[in-house]
Design a protein around this motif. Structure first.
Motif, PDB file in Angstrom:
ATOM      1  N   LEU A  23      63.953 -10.999  45.209  1.00 55.97           N
ATOM      2  CA  LEU A  23      64.493  -9.635  45.232  1.00 55.97           C
ATOM      3  C   LEU A  23      64.292  -8.940  43.889  1.00 55.97           C
ATOM      4  CD1 LEU A  23      66.293  -7.390  46.537  1.00 55.97           C
ATOM      5  CD2 LEU A  23      68.270  -8.669  45.710  1.00 55.97           C
ATOM      6  N   LEU A  24      64.737  -9.580  42.811  1.00 56.28           N
ATOM      7  CA  LEU A  24      64.645  -8.966  41.486  1.00 56.28           C
ATOM      8  C   LEU A  24      63.204  -8.899  40.995  1.00 56.28           C
ATOM      9  CD1 LEU A  24      67.773 -10.597  39.782  1.00 56.28           C
ATOM     10  CD2 LEU A  24      67.558  -8.273  40.675  1.00 56.28           C
ATOM     11  N   SER A  25      62.396  -9.910  41.338  1.00 52.45           N
ATOM     12  CA  SER A  25      60.986  -9.899  40.928  1.00 52.45           C
ATOM     13  C   SER A  25      60.252  -8.720  41.545  1.00 52.45           C
ATOM     14  CB  SER A  25      60.297 -11.207  41.347  1.00 52.45           C
ATOM     15  OG  SER A  25      60.834 -12.301  40.646  1.00 52.45           O
ATOM     16  N   ASN A  26      60.478  -8.494  42.837  1.00 52.10           N
ATOM     17  CA  ASN A  26      59.804  -7.377  43.512  1.00 52.10           C
ATOM     18  C   ASN A  26      60.257  -6.029  42.964  1.00 52.10           C
ATOM     19  OD1 ASN A  26      58.417  -9.175  45.050  1.00 52.10           O
ATOM     20  ND2 ASN A  26      59.291  -8.587  47.014  1.00 52.10           N
ATOM     21  N   LEU A  27      61.561  -5.908  42.667  1.00 54.43           N
ATOM     22  CA  LEU A  27      62.057  -4.657  42.085  1.00 54.43           C
ATOM     23  C   LEU A  27      61.443  -4.417  40.701  1.00 54.43           C
ATOM     24  CD1 LEU A  27      65.835  -4.787  43.098  1.00 54.43           C
ATOM     25  CD2 LEU A  27      64.184  -3.044  43.794  1.00 54.43           C
ATOM     26  N   LEU A  28      61.358  -5.486  39.910  1.00 56.44           N
ATOM     27  CA  LEU A  28      60.802  -5.360  38.563  1.00 56.44           C
ATOM     28  C   LEU A  28      59.298  -5.072  38.617  1.00 56.44           C
ATOM     29  CD1 LEU A  28      61.201  -5.532  35.510  1.00 56.44           C
ATOM     30  CD2 LEU A  28      60.858  -8.008  35.670  1.00 56.44           C
ATOM     31  N   LYS A  29      58.549  -5.819  39.449  1.00 52.18           N
ATOM     32  CA  LYS A  29      57.106  -5.587  39.556  1.00 52.18           C
ATOM     33  C   LYS A  29      56.808  -4.180  40.052  1.00 52.18           C
ATOM     34  CE  LYS A  29      56.157  -9.272  42.017  1.00 52.18           C
ATOM     35  NZ  LYS A  29      55.379 -10.259  42.815  1.00 52.18           N
ATOM     36  N   ASN A  30      57.614  -3.724  41.032  1.00 51.42           N
ATOM     37  CA  ASN A  30      57.419  -2.376  41.577  1.00 51.42           C
ATOM     38  C   ASN A  30      57.633  -1.316  40.490  1.00 51.42           C
ATOM     39  OD1 ASN A  30      57.290  -0.591  44.162  1.00 51.42           O
ATOM     40  ND2 ASN A  30      59.116   0.120  43.101  1.00 51.42           N
ATOM     41  N   ALA A  31      58.687  -1.520  39.664  1.00 53.05           N
ATOM     42  CA  ALA A  31      59.005  -0.540  38.614  1.00 53.05           C
ATOM     43  C   ALA A  31      57.958  -0.535  37.508  1.00 53.05           C
ATOM     44  CB  ALA A  31      60.385  -0.852  38.028  1.00 53.05           C
ATOM     45  N   VAL A  32      57.309  -1.683  37.268  1.00 53.42           N
ATOM     46  CA  VAL A  32      56.284  -1.761  36.215  1.00 53.42           C
ATOM     47  C   VAL A  32      54.926  -1.322  36.754  1.00 53.42           C
ATOM     48  CG1 VAL A  32      55.046  -3.320  34.662  1.00 53.42           C
ATOM     49  CG2 VAL A  32      57.520  -3.585  34.986  1.00 53.42           C
TER      50      VAL A  32
END
Length: 428
Positions: free
Chosen positions: A333-342
């Motif tokens: 969950l957090l990885s996808n949110l972080l990758k999406n934001a970057v």
């Protein structure tokens, strides 16, 4: 408003009982009242016969022209007033004891005395005791009525509750059942044949569903595994071809594009497998997860990617976000949110991760237009014309959130900033 089967049945039972017993009580009351009047009238008729006999034996009774303690009087009448038939009616008379008028039952009978004269006999009897009897009878009927209804409802409620216990056990088993999670196989027998049959059918249905679920899971895993191997082999062969010095620029570009497409296919295969596993509840084990610490670790892990795009990342901690969550799903969950934001940030952009007790906000710069809120979490939805994306990252996030009631992920756009806001319920 929806009610349970037990209370639904009791409600209509009370209504029917109230109607039936009310009709029965009314008929019973009318019958008893008629019997009381018949008894009083029979007593008056019997007294009439006795008094007329006594008059023939004692003519002095003909002088009893007013009601005395014997409660009768005899008065002479004219020939035209004579009637062969006795008359019964109700009439009010003054009663000294109560100092007011009270109801009496009166009988009038005309007869011819021993002197051939026409006489009218009037006999009365107080019905005060009859009224008291009727009052007592009505009170007793009402008490009986209430006790009967209450008793029937209580007994019926108890019996229904006892009879429905197997149904509630079956229902509880269905509520707790989840695909892929073993359930109690203890053999249970029920005295009520319908519940026994229902339990057997549900157990057989669960077994069939489990078999289909297992076969589907095996097919997805096998298909994914079988696809990964040839894809990896083809990518390796393309890498070897790219290293060949005999290739011209055109062929080199072509092979590079094919390799990128194959890598995208590998990512797509992994993402679809991940979605299938999440939806099939294969991540059931939970523990107390510290999202604050996990975000700090992930930012450190993606340090090279962040540095490559020269993005300024700020983690603003306003609280501790902890929850009973699956560790692997929290990481995804957090990885996808972080990758999406970057990934969808522009170079030298800004990313702020604001952590509160019940909310985490990923705030990042990017394209200056808002995304489609109605489609952003749909599968294969891509931001702009990004051909490198599988279109499943945000869909995986939404699928994970659906596994936890009370959790929510939503998108917002304000100014030039994109917001992905993760909120949770207050239940730990």
């Amino acid at each position: 408003m929806k009610v349970s089967l037990k209370y639904y049945t009791i409600k209509y039972l009370i209504m029917i009982l109230l109607l039936i017993i009310a009709v029965w009580a009314g008929l019973f009351y009318a019958y008893i009242l008629d019997e009381v009047h018949d008894n009083v009238d029979d007593g008056l008729r019997n007294r009439k016969i006795q008094i007329i006999k006594a008059v023939y034996l004692n003519p002095e009774l003909l002088n009893n022209n007013d009601f005395g303690f014997n409660e009768f009087k005899i008065n002479p009448i004219k020939a035209g007033e004579y009637q062969n038939k006795s008359r019964l009616y109700n009439k009010m008379y003054y009663m000294e004891y109560d100092d007011k008028d009270q109801p009496y039952r009166v009988l009038e009978a005309d007869f011819i005395d021993q002197f051939k004269k026409q006489q009218r006999l009037v006999i009365r009897t107080s019905t005060v005791e009859e009224d008291e009897l009727i009052y007592d009878l009505t009170t007793a009927l009402m008490v009986l009525y209430l006790l009967l209804v209450i008793s029937i409802v209580v007994v019926n409620g108890y019996l229904l509750n006892k009879a429905m216990r197997p149904f509630y056990r079956i229902l509880d088993k269905l509520k707790k059942y989840q695909f892929g999670i073993p359930f109690s196989q203890e053999k249970q027998t029920y005295k009520i044949s319908e519940f026994e049959e229902l339990n057997i059918e549900i157990n057989e249905m669960i077994e069939r569903n489990e078999l289909v679920f297992y076969q589907q899971k095996q097919f997805i895993e096998n298909a994914s595994h079988e696809l990964q191997t040839p894809l990896a082999i083809v990518i390796n062969k393309i890498d070897l071809m790219i290293l060949n010095d005999d290739l011209d620029k055109k062929n080199l570009t072509f092979l590079t594009d094919v390799k990128n497409d194959l890598r995208r296919m590998v990512g797509l295969n992994k993402s679809l497998l991940m979605l299938s596993k999440i939806e099939n509840s294969q991540f059931n084990k939970t523990s107390d997860v510290d999202f604050n610490g996990m975000i700090a670790q992930l930012v450190q892990s993606y340090e090279d990617f962040i540095a490559f795009k020269k993005i300024e990342v700020n983690i603003i901690e306003k609280g501790r976000f902890t929850a009973d969550f699956n560790q692997d799903l929290a990481d995804i969950l957090l990885s996808n949110l972080l990758k999406n934001a970057v990934k969808y940030n522009h170079e030298e952009g800004i990313l702020q991760i604001i952590v509160e007790n019940n909310r985490i906000t990923f705030q990042n710069s990017g394209i200056a237009v808002p995304l489609d809120k109605s489609r952003i979490f749909n599968r294969f939805y891509k931001q702009a014309a990004d051909h490198t994306s599988t279109g499943l990252g945000l869909s995986i996030i939404k699928t994970i959130i659906k596994q936890y009631p009370g959790w929510e992920i939503r998108y917002a756009f304000e100014g030039t900033m994109h917001y992905f806001i993760l909120t949770k319920n207050n239940v730990h």
